[in-house]
Scaffold this active site. Structure first.
Site, PDB file in Angstrom:
ATOM      1  N   SER A  64      73.814  16.666  28.232  1.00  0.00           N
ATOM      2  CA  SER A  64      74.651  15.541  28.648  1.00  0.00           C
ATOM      3  C   SER A  64      76.109  15.650  28.218  1.00  0.00           C
ATOM      4  O   SER A  64      76.922  14.814  28.583  1.00  0.00           O
ATOM      5  CB  SER A  64      74.065  14.222  28.112  1.00  0.00           C
ATOM      6  OG  SER A  64      74.346  14.096  26.737  1.00  0.00           O
ATOM      7  N   LYS A 101      77.061  11.288  21.677  1.00  0.00           N
ATOM      8  CA  LYS A 101      77.842  10.849  22.851  1.00  0.00           C
ATOM      9  C   LYS A 101      79.263  10.542  22.402  1.00  0.00           C
ATOM     10  O   LYS A 101      79.527  10.350  21.223  1.00  0.00           O
ATOM     11  CB  LYS A 101      77.242   9.566  23.454  1.00  0.00           C
ATOM     12  CG  LYS A 101      75.854   9.711  24.057  1.00  0.00           C
ATOM     13  CD  LYS A 101      75.883  10.389  25.408  1.00  0.00           C
ATOM     14  CE  LYS A 101      74.473  10.510  25.994  1.00  0.00           C
ATOM     15  NZ  LYS A 101      73.604  11.436  25.237  1.00  0.00           N
TER      16      LYS A 101
END
Lengths: 148, 424
Positions: A64, A101
Site C-alpha cells: 500500500s 501509512k
C-alpha cells in the site's frame, strides 16, 4: 545525470553493531591534541538514529505504500519519541494491528493515506487506533542477495 | 528523596508493545519451559489465575479466555535496558533492584519539583518504550515502596505518589496500613507485634526503637527509622521480592579488571545458588549487572545489565555460575572503573512444585540424585568451614540455551529475522 559526492570511507573494521549497543555510552577522558587531526569514522547508525532507546526496527509487509517508496520486505526505522506531524509516515495500531501509512488530511479530517491507488484512505475519526511511532527512514535493498 | 520506579506487569507490558491486539485481553506469561504463570495482566488476575499457577491446572473454561505466552527473555531484557536508559535522563543515581524495579536517587533536587519530574519521567518511559510505570517517592526506601503501592492502586495519583515522612497525609496512610504490607515484615513478626499492641504501620513507626531491637532485631529497628523517613537500610539488605534472590556488593575500590569482576560474579552466583537451596527454590533466569560510580563525574560512566534464561529451572551452582559468567562476558566493557556488580536469580519456583521437563528427564534420575547430594555436601562444607571453602571454579563454554518455549513471541528487538511486521 545524478550528482554523487563522496562523503568518506565506509568503515569495515568495526564489529557489526546491534542497535542496543549503538547508544554510544563510551565517553572519552581528556581530549587529546591529536583529536583535531583525526577523522571520525562514519557510523551510519549514530547518524540516522537520534533516540536509541526509543528506536525500533520493523519489517514492512504489503503493497500500500509503493508510491512513497516503501516496498514489501523493506526495513523501517521507527522512532517512538517523535510527535507525529501532518505528512509523517507512521506506524499506527488500527484495530489491534500494526500498520504503516502517511498521516494527512482529506478536507479538514485526519486520515491515514495509502500511497497506492488500489487502497482506500482510512478516516481516523471514530477509529480504534493509537500512534506507535514515526517512521524516520526506510532501508530498501537495491541489489539482490544483500542484507535488508 | 528516593523514587521507587516499577514497571506495571512488566513481561505482559513488553508483549503488548508489539501485540496491540493483546491490550485489554487476559494475558499470562509462562515460565521458560511453559510450566507455570510468572506474569499476569490485570485482566487475568481478575479471572482468578494465581501467580505461579501451573498452566495445566488452570480451569479449561478460564484458560480458553486467556492468551498464555512462553517467556521471551531476550525481549524483556532489551526492554528493561531501554526503560533504564530513559531513567538516566532524570538522575545519574540509579540502582536496579529487579528486572522491573529501580531506585532512583534525587539528592539535591528540590522536593516540590519531584512529583512533576516523575510524572514527566513516567510519560517519557511510556512514549519511548511503551511500558507503563508507577513511581513512589519518599525519603526512605521503605516509604518509597509504600508510596509506589499507592500510586499503583489509586488512579487519582496518575501513577506518581509521594509520601513526605512528616506530612499528615502520610500518617493517614500508615494508620490504615496492616503490618504485613511493610517491606520485610513477615506474618510471624506481625503476629508478635500485635501482641504488643502494635497493629498498624503507624503504631510501628511510633514504637520505641530500642525496645523493638531488644525484642526483635536490628532489622526491625531500622524499619522504624525507615517509616520515620530515615533512609538506613542499604539496598543489598532490603527484603527481597518473593520471586528473586539478589546478591551484590560494591567493590572496596573501583576496578577495571575483568578478573575482579569475574571473581565477584562467581562469588555472587555461588552465594545466590546457596540461598536458593536454603529456601528450596529453583531459578528460571538470572540477571547480571555491572555499574560504575555515578558520583564520580570525572570518570567515564557505564551501567549495563543482561537477563539470561537458565537452561532449566535449577539450583545447581555450576549451571548458575556458568550462566552468570556468560552474562558478564556479554556486558563487560574494558576501560571503565567499576564500582559494583551483582547477580539476581529471578522467576523462582518451589523445588517441590518443579515439573520434570524434557531436559531434566534426559539428565536422568540417578544423576539428579548425585547432583543433589553434591550440592548438599557443598553447602555443608561452606557452613562448617566458612563461606567460600568450596566453590565452583570451572566455567564451560557450552552454554546452549535449550528452552521449550512453544508459545514464545518473536525476539522483536534483538533478531533481524524476527522483527515485528508492519502491514502496508
Amino acid at each position: 545525470m545524478i550528482h554523487l559526492e563522496i562523503l568518506g570511507r565506509v568503515d569495515q573494521t568495526t564489529l557489526p553493531i546491534a542497535l542496543p549497543l549503538a547508544a554510544g555510552e563510551v565517553r572519552a577522558g581528556f581530549p587529546s591534541p591529536a583529536d583535531d587531526y583525526l577523522e571520525q569514522e562514519l557510523d551510519l547508525v549514530a547518524h540516522l538514529i537520534q533516540h536509541p532507546s526509543a528506536t525500533f526496527y520493523m519489517r514492512a509487509k504489503g503493497a500500500s505504500m509503493v508510491r512513497d517508496g516503501i516496498y514489501d520486505g523493506d526495513l523501517l526505522i521507527v522512532d517512538r519519541s517523535l510527535d507525529p506531524k501532518d505528512g509523517d509516515v507512521l506506524v499506527i495500531s488500527v484495530d489491534g494491528e500494526l500498520t504503516c501509512k502517511r498521516l494527512g488530511k482529506i478536507g479538514n479530517l485526519p486520515h491515514l493515506l495509502p500511497a497506492n491507488p488500489s487502497f482506500q484512505p482510512i478516516p481516523l475519526e471514530g477509529a480504534d487506533c493509537q500512534v506507535w511511532g514515526v517512521v524516520t527512514h526506510n532501508v530498501h535493498a537495491l541489489r539482490r542477495g544483500v542484507a535488508r | 528523596m528516593i523514587a521507587l520506579v516499577d514497571c506495571n506487569n512488566f513481561y505482559v507490558s513488553c508483549e503488548r508493545v508489539f501485540r496491540p491486539d493483546l491490550e485489554k485481553c487476559p494475558v499470562g506469561v509462562l515460565s521458560n519451559n511453559d510450566g507455570c504463570v510468572v506474569a499476569r495482566s490485570a485482566e487475568i488476575k481478575a479471572l482468578g489465575v494465581a501467580m505461579g499457577a501451573p498452566a495445566h491446572q488452570i480451569d479449561p473454561r478460564i484458560k480458553r479466555q486467556c492468551v498464555l505466552l512462553s517467556s521471551n527473555y531476550a525481549l524483556y531484557g532489551d526492554m528493561s535496558r531501554r526503560v533504564t536508559d530513559v531513567y538516566s535522563h532524570y538522575t545519574p543515581d540509579i540502582d536496579v533492584y529487579s528486572i522491573d524495579e529501580s531506585f532512583l536517587g534525587f539528592d539535591g533536587f528540590e522536593e516540590k519539583t519531584l512529583v512533576d519530574r516523575c510524572l514527566a519521567l513516567r510519560r517519557h518511559v511510556r512514549r519511548d518504550t511503551g511500558i507503563p510505570v508507577s513511581v513512589g517517592l519518599s525519603s526512605s526506601k521503605t516509604l518509597a515502596k509504600l508510596a509506589n503501592h499507592l500510586a499503583k492502586k489509586q488512579p487519582a495519583y496518575q501513577g506518581v505518589a509521594m509520601l513526605p515522612p512528616d506530612h499528615p497525609s502520610t500518617r493517614q496512610v500508615l494508620e490504615r496500613l496492616p503490618l504485613t504490607e511493610i517491606w520485610g515484615v513477615a506474618g510471624r513478626t506481625a503476629a508478635k507485634l500485635q501482641q504488643l499492641g502494635i497493629h498498624s504501620a503507624w503504631d510501628l513507626r511510633e514504637a520505641d526503637p530500642k525496645r523493638i531491637r531488644t525484642l526483635f532485631s536490628v532489622v526491625l529497628e531500622r524499619t522504624i527509622w525507615e517509616l520515620r523517613g530515615v533512609d538506613c537500610i542499604p539496598l543489598d539488605d532490603m527484603a527481597q521480592p518473593k520471586q528473586q534472590i539478589m546478591t551484590s556488593r560494591s567493590f572496596g575500590r573501583l576496578t577495571g579488571h575483568v578478573n575482579d569482576l569475574r571473581e565477584a560474579v562467581r562469588a555472587h552466583a555461588s552465594r545466590g545458588a546457596e540461598k536458593l537451596r536454603g529456601q528450596s527454590s529453583l531459578a528460571r533466569a538470572l540477571m547480571v549487572f555491572v555499574k560504575t560510580n555515578p558520583f564520580r563525574a570525572d570518570l567515564p560512566q557505564y551501567s549495563r545489565s543482561v537477563l539470561v534464561p537458565l537452561p532449566h529451572p535449577t539450583d545447581d551452582s555450576r549451571v548458575i555460575v556458568r550462566t552468570a559468567i556468560a552474562g558478564l562476558r556479554a556486558i563487560y566493557r574494558p576501560g571503565f572503573a567499576y564500582q559494583k556488580c551483582g547477580v539476581m536469580l529471578t522467576d523462582l519456583c518451589d523445588r517441590e512444585g518443579e515439573q520434570l521437563d524434557m531436559m531434566v528427564e534426559q539428565q536422568g534420575i540417578r544423576e539428579r540424585i548425585r547432583n543433589g547430594s553434591l550440592m548438599a555436601t557443598l553447602d555443608k562444607l561452606n557452613r562448617e568451614h566458612g563461606r567460600g571453602t568450596v566453590t565452583v571454579g570451572i566455567a564451560s563454554k557450552n552454554a546452549a540455551w535449550h528452552l521449550r518455549g512453544e508459545r514464545r513471541t518473536p525476539r522483536y528487538t534483538t533478531r533481524w529475522d524476527e522483527l515485528p511486521l508492519v502491514k502496508l
